[in-house]
Motif scaffolding. Sequence first.
Motif, short mmCIF file in Angstrom:
data_model
loop_
_atom_site.label_atom_id
_atom_site.label_comp_id
_atom_site.label_asym_id
_atom_site.label_seq_id
_atom_site.Cartn_x
_atom_site.Cartn_y
_atom_site.Cartn_z
N ALA A 176 43.93 4.51 -12.19
CA ALA A 176 44.56 3.71 -13.24
C ALA A 176 44.80 2.29 -12.75
O ALA A 176 44.96 2.05 -11.55
CB ALA A 176 45.89 4.35 -13.65
N GLU A 177 44.79 1.34 -13.69
CA GLU A 177 45.06 -0.04 -13.34
C GLU A 177 46.45 -0.14 -12.72
O GLU A 177 47.42 0.38 -13.24
CB GLU A 177 44.96 -0.92 -14.58
CG GLU A 177 45.08 -2.40 -14.28
CD GLU A 177 44.85 -3.25 -15.52
OE1 GLU A 177 45.12 -4.45 -15.45
OE2 GLU A 177 44.41 -2.70 -16.55
N GLY A 178 46.51 -0.80 -11.58
CA GLY A 178 47.78 -0.91 -10.88
C GLY A 178 48.04 0.25 -9.93
O GLY A 178 49.13 0.35 -9.33
N ASP A 179 47.07 1.15 -9.75
CA ASP A 179 47.23 2.30 -8.87
C ASP A 179 47.40 1.84 -7.42
O ASP A 179 46.83 0.83 -7.01
CB ASP A 179 46.01 3.21 -8.99
CG ASP A 179 46.29 4.62 -8.53
OD1 ASP A 179 47.47 4.96 -8.34
OD2 ASP A 179 45.33 5.39 -8.36
N THR A 180 48.17 2.58 -6.65
CA THR A 180 48.39 2.28 -5.24
C THR A 180 48.06 3.51 -4.41
O THR A 180 48.51 4.61 -4.70
CB THR A 180 49.85 1.87 -4.99
OG1 THR A 180 50.09 0.58 -5.59
CG2 THR A 180 50.15 1.76 -3.50
N PHE A 181 47.24 3.31 -3.37
CA PHE A 181 46.95 4.41 -2.44
C PHE A 181 46.45 3.84 -1.12
O PHE A 181 46.02 2.68 -1.04
CB PHE A 181 45.93 5.39 -3.03
CG PHE A 181 44.53 4.85 -3.20
CD1 PHE A 181 43.58 4.98 -2.19
CD2 PHE A 181 44.15 4.23 -4.38
CE1 PHE A 181 42.29 4.50 -2.36
CE2 PHE A 181 42.86 3.74 -4.56
CZ PHE A 181 41.92 3.87 -3.54
N VAL A 182 46.53 4.66 -0.09
CA VAL A 182 45.95 4.34 1.21
C VAL A 182 44.84 5.33 1.48
O VAL A 182 45.05 6.55 1.40
CB VAL A 182 47.00 4.39 2.33
CG1 VAL A 182 46.34 4.33 3.70
CG2 VAL A 182 48.01 3.26 2.18
N LEU A 183 43.65 4.82 1.77
CA LEU A 183 42.55 5.70 2.18
C LEU A 183 42.55 5.75 3.70
O LEU A 183 42.42 4.72 4.36
CB LEU A 183 41.22 5.19 1.64
CG LEU A 183 40.01 6.07 1.97
CD1 LEU A 183 39.10 6.22 0.76
CD2 LEU A 183 39.21 5.52 3.16
N LEU A 184 42.73 6.94 4.25
CA LEU A 184 42.78 7.13 5.70
C LEU A 184 41.44 7.71 6.14
O LEU A 184 41.08 8.82 5.77
CB LEU A 184 43.93 8.07 6.06
CG LEU A 184 44.34 8.16 7.53
CD1 LEU A 184 44.72 6.79 8.08
CD2 LEU A 184 45.50 9.14 7.70
N TRP A 185 40.71 6.92 6.91
CA TRP A 185 39.36 7.31 7.36
C TRP A 185 39.47 8.00 8.72
O TRP A 185 39.92 7.41 9.70
CB TRP A 185 38.48 6.08 7.46
CG TRP A 185 37.06 6.38 7.85
CD1 TRP A 185 36.56 6.54 9.11
CD2 TRP A 185 35.95 6.57 6.95
NE1 TRP A 185 35.21 6.82 9.06
CE2 TRP A 185 34.81 6.83 7.75
CE3 TRP A 185 35.83 6.52 5.57
CZ2 TRP A 185 33.55 7.06 7.19
CZ3 TRP A 185 34.58 6.75 5.01
CH2 TRP A 185 33.45 7.01 5.82
N ILE A 186 39.05 9.27 8.77
CA ILE A 186 39.04 10.04 10.01
C ILE A 186 37.60 10.44 10.27
O ILE A 186 37.06 11.32 9.60
CB ILE A 186 39.95 11.29 9.95
CG1 ILE A 186 41.33 10.93 9.41
CG2 ILE A 186 40.04 11.96 11.30
CD1 ILE A 186 42.14 10.06 10.33
N GLY A 187 36.97 9.79 11.22
CA GLY A 187 35.57 10.07 11.52
C GLY A 187 35.29 9.78 12.97
O GLY A 187 36.02 10.22 13.85
N GLY A 188 34.19 9.04 13.24
CA GLY A 188 33.93 8.64 14.62
C GLY A 188 35.10 7.85 15.16
O GLY A 188 35.50 7.99 16.32
N GLY A 189 35.65 7.00 14.32
CA GLY A 189 36.89 6.30 14.62
C GLY A 189 37.86 6.55 13.49
O GLY A 189 37.60 7.35 12.59
N VAL A 190 38.99 5.88 13.54
CA VAL A 190 39.96 6.01 12.45
C VAL A 190 40.28 4.61 11.91
O VAL A 190 40.24 3.62 12.64
CB VAL A 190 41.26 6.72 12.90
CG1 VAL A 190 40.98 8.13 13.35
CG2 VAL A 190 41.94 5.94 14.01
N GLY A 191 40.55 4.56 10.65
CA GLY A 191 40.90 3.30 10.00
C GLY A 191 41.56 3.60 8.67
O GLY A 191 41.66 4.76 8.26
N ALA A 192 42.00 2.57 8.01
CA ALA A 192 42.64 2.74 6.71
C ALA A 192 42.26 1.57 5.81
O ALA A 192 41.94 0.48 6.28
CB ALA A 192 44.17 2.82 6.86
#
Length: 391
Positions: free
Chosen positions: A209-225
């Motif tokens: 939805a417009e205005g949505d808030t989330f954090v994508l947490l990347w767990i793979g070879g390295g980690v990032g967000a």
Amino acid sequence: MTATRAQPGRNASPRTARAINDRLALRLLQEEGPLTAAQLKELTGMSRPSVADLVERLQDSGLIEVVGESGAARRGPNARVYGIVADRAHVAGLDVRIDSIGVEIADLLGRTLSRAELAVPADADPARTIEDGIALLLGAAGGTPLHTVACGAPGLINPVTGRLTVTGELPTWHGDLVDEVRSRLGVPVLLENEVNLAAVAEQRVRGAAEGDTFVLLWIGGGVGAALVLDGRLRRGNSGGAGEVGFLPLSHSGRIPSSTNCDDGFHGLAGSRAVCELARAHGLPVPGSDAAAAAAAVRAGTPAFRSELAARIALGAAAVCAVLDPGQVVLAGEVGSAGGQDLADRVSATLARLSPLRTDVRPTAVPTGPILRGAVITAMDSAQQALFPPSA
């Protein structure tokens, strides 16, 4: 379909009002697919004559065309169905990883036309890798001119220069490859952190939805967000928002340095650490790359998954304590492999660590999220250039 009324504003000039209506119609055709003039009238709230003028204007501009006729059973001729001229331009997405280069070619609606991938050995010659990467891109395009290219790579993207600032032990040829693509193709080449592109794909595919808030947490070879706050991707002052691999979280008690995050969250939840944890739980895991870690998660015991979830939850708790996003999406090879089960385990641990209510869910784009995000980014940029401005 949801009705969306055009609102050009009381003081808008006729030209500006037409541009706003054109943009709205094109967006509806992109999101909803081919539509009749009557459907455009219903969705925009415009009058029948205004829609007729709009359709004629967009056809004359080469932006839309008749793609069929409606099959409604009624008297008189069937209504014409209009769609975006998707072949008006082609775009490309590049996924530049440590050990591979991926390419996807798509039309103006983001529909995939071709894909290709090149493995890059650890001892590969940088100059040869750049030449092979260019050849991969041109070969996938098949001689068709490209309008825009978007590239995803690990590292910081300087918001002033648009160039890649390599962090840690990442190969230096990444930035050189992007520069060479820009030089040889002579078209806009957009560069973005690869986890940010995964968040772009997540937002679009999930239909946030417009205005949505989330954090994508990347767990793979390295980690990032990647941080999507109030519907907008946030990159930070220096392009480094989301570099959670450097969070001082480790079993060793040591802390990371500005050039090495092995003693940070990366060393706790990256693929090497996941594989070591799996072996400690008796799982036969050859190698330590992202593919091996993902296989271990899929085959892992409940005890192994719970311990892994506890590690991931530490990083998630740190992010949530600062941002309070309400949603954390688990992505990357390991996050995707764990699916809903891993998300539930992370959620349970996070609830014990943090008083902030946070929904943890698996990614909606388990396959090729970086390439998909790159294509979406290139497609949006090409449409901005080709379609009339909104004001």
